[in-house]
Design an enzyme around this catalytic site. Structure first.
Site, PDB file in Angstrom:
ATOM      1  N   HIS A  36      -9.712  34.336 -28.744  1.00 48.54           N
ATOM      2  CA  HIS A  36      -9.488  35.686 -28.231  1.00 48.54           C
ATOM      3  C   HIS A  36      -7.961  35.746 -28.121  1.00 48.54           C
ATOM      4  CE1 HIS A  36     -10.583  39.082 -25.212  1.00 48.54           C
ATOM      5  NE2 HIS A  36      -9.270  39.121 -25.412  1.00 48.54           N
ATOM      6  N   HIS A  84      -4.165  35.821 -27.577  1.00 42.73           N
ATOM      7  CA  HIS A  84      -3.371  35.728 -26.349  1.00 42.73           C
ATOM      8  C   HIS A  84      -1.949  35.333 -26.699  1.00 42.73           C
ATOM      9  CE1 HIS A  84      -5.384  31.926 -27.193  1.00 42.73           C
ATOM     10  NE2 HIS A  84      -4.304  31.325 -26.736  1.00 42.73           N
ATOM     11  N   ASP A 135      -2.114  30.204 -17.106  1.00 42.04           N
ATOM     12  CA  ASP A 135      -2.804  29.208 -17.927  1.00 42.04           C
ATOM     13  C   ASP A 135      -3.328  28.096 -17.018  1.00 42.04           C
ATOM     14  OD1 ASP A 135      -2.557  28.380 -21.222  1.00 42.04           O
ATOM     15  OD2 ASP A 135      -3.160  26.832 -19.803  1.00 42.04           O
TER      16      ASP A 135
HETATM   17  P1  AMP Z   1      -4.411  28.298 -27.563  1.00 44.23           P
HETATM   18  O1  AMP Z   1      -4.279  26.842 -27.910  1.00 44.23           O
HETATM   19  O2  AMP Z   1      -3.228  29.113 -28.009  1.00 44.23           O
HETATM   20  O3  AMP Z   1      -5.738  28.875 -28.004  1.00 44.23           O
HETATM   21  O4  AMP Z   1      -4.334  28.365 -25.997  1.00 44.23           O
HETATM   22  C1  AMP Z   1      -5.438  28.450 -25.169  1.00 44.23           C
HETATM   23  C2  AMP Z   1      -4.910  28.302 -23.781  1.00 44.23           C
HETATM   24  O5  AMP Z   1      -5.900  28.761 -22.896  1.00 44.23           O
HETATM   25  C3  AMP Z   1      -4.589  26.837 -23.402  1.00 44.23           C
HETATM   26  O6  AMP Z   1      -3.220  26.741 -23.008  1.00 44.23           O
HETATM   27  C4  AMP Z   1      -5.553  26.569 -22.241  1.00 44.23           C
HETATM   28  O7  AMP Z   1      -4.962  25.769 -21.247  1.00 44.23           O
HETATM   29  C5  AMP Z   1      -5.841  27.974 -21.732  1.00 44.23           C
HETATM   30  N1  AMP Z   1      -7.131  28.136 -21.065  1.00 44.23           N
HETATM   31  C6  AMP Z   1      -8.353  27.701 -21.500  1.00 44.23           C
HETATM   32  N2  AMP Z   1      -9.305  28.043 -20.619  1.00 44.23           N
HETATM   33  C7  AMP Z   1      -8.684  28.717 -19.622  1.00 44.23           C
HETATM   34  C8  AMP Z   1      -9.120  29.330 -18.426  1.00 44.23           C
HETATM   35  N3  AMP Z   1     -10.405  29.320 -18.062  1.00 44.23           N
HETATM   36  N4  AMP Z   1      -8.203  29.932 -17.625  1.00 44.23           N
HETATM   37  C9  AMP Z   1      -6.911  29.944 -17.970  1.00 44.23           C
HETATM   38  N5  AMP Z   1      -6.422  29.389 -19.094  1.00 44.23           N
HETATM   39  C10 AMP Z   1      -7.296  28.776 -19.906  1.00 44.23           C
HETATM   40 ZN    ZN Z   2     -13.064  37.615 -26.035  1.00 46.97          ZN
END
Ligand code: AMP
Ligand code: ZN
Length: 104
Positions: free
Chosen positions: A95, A97, A31
């Site tokens: 997306h 995760h 992350d």
């Molecule tokens: P969520 O709030 O569950 O949608 O989590 C999205 C997560 O994606 C957050 O913890 C962000 O810090 C992480 N995130 C967003 N953009 C990126 C990126 N380019 N590379 C890695 N993590 C990311």
């Molecule tokens: Zn996607």
């Protein structure tokens, strides 16, 4: 692949993101804003907006297996997992995760 999806772009290799682990179903990367000493995201290779859109039960199993494998490779014996589903629950990236958070 969804054109305006940041995780699809990462999976496509657009940013040269290093994968902690990868197989035919998923990739795991760190992350960008870690909330724990180790904070990884387990991400299916197909674009699925959230857990609510995931119908494939085989893929559900593969994602959990991916959580275990990523934790093992990162040296985590104990860890927390989190799936934010829906904006009101804090989902920012649409997306699917699974967050995997822990310390070595
Ligand atoms: P969520 O709030 O569950 O949608 O989590 C999205 C997560 O994606 C957050 O913890 C962000 O810090 C992480 N995130 C967003 N953009 C990126 C990126 N380019 N590379 C890695 N993590 C990311
Ligand atoms: Zn996607």
């Amino acid at each position: 692949m969804s054109e305006d999806c940041i995780f699809c772009k990462i999976l496509n290799g657009d940013f040269g993101t290093e994968f902690v682990y990868e197989n035919e179903y998923l990739a795991v990367f760190n992350d960008i804003h870690p909330k724990a000493p180790v904070h990884m995201l387990v991400v299916p290779k197909v674009h699925v907006a959230s857990l609510n859109e995931l119908e494939d039960k085989h893929l559900m199993g593969e994602l959990l297996a991916g959580v275990k494998e990523a934790a093992k490779r990162a040296g985590l014996k104990a860890y927390k997992t989190q799936i934010n589903t829906g904006k009101e629950a804090g989902q920012e990236v649409f997306h699917l995760h699974i967050h995997v958070m822990g310390r070595k």
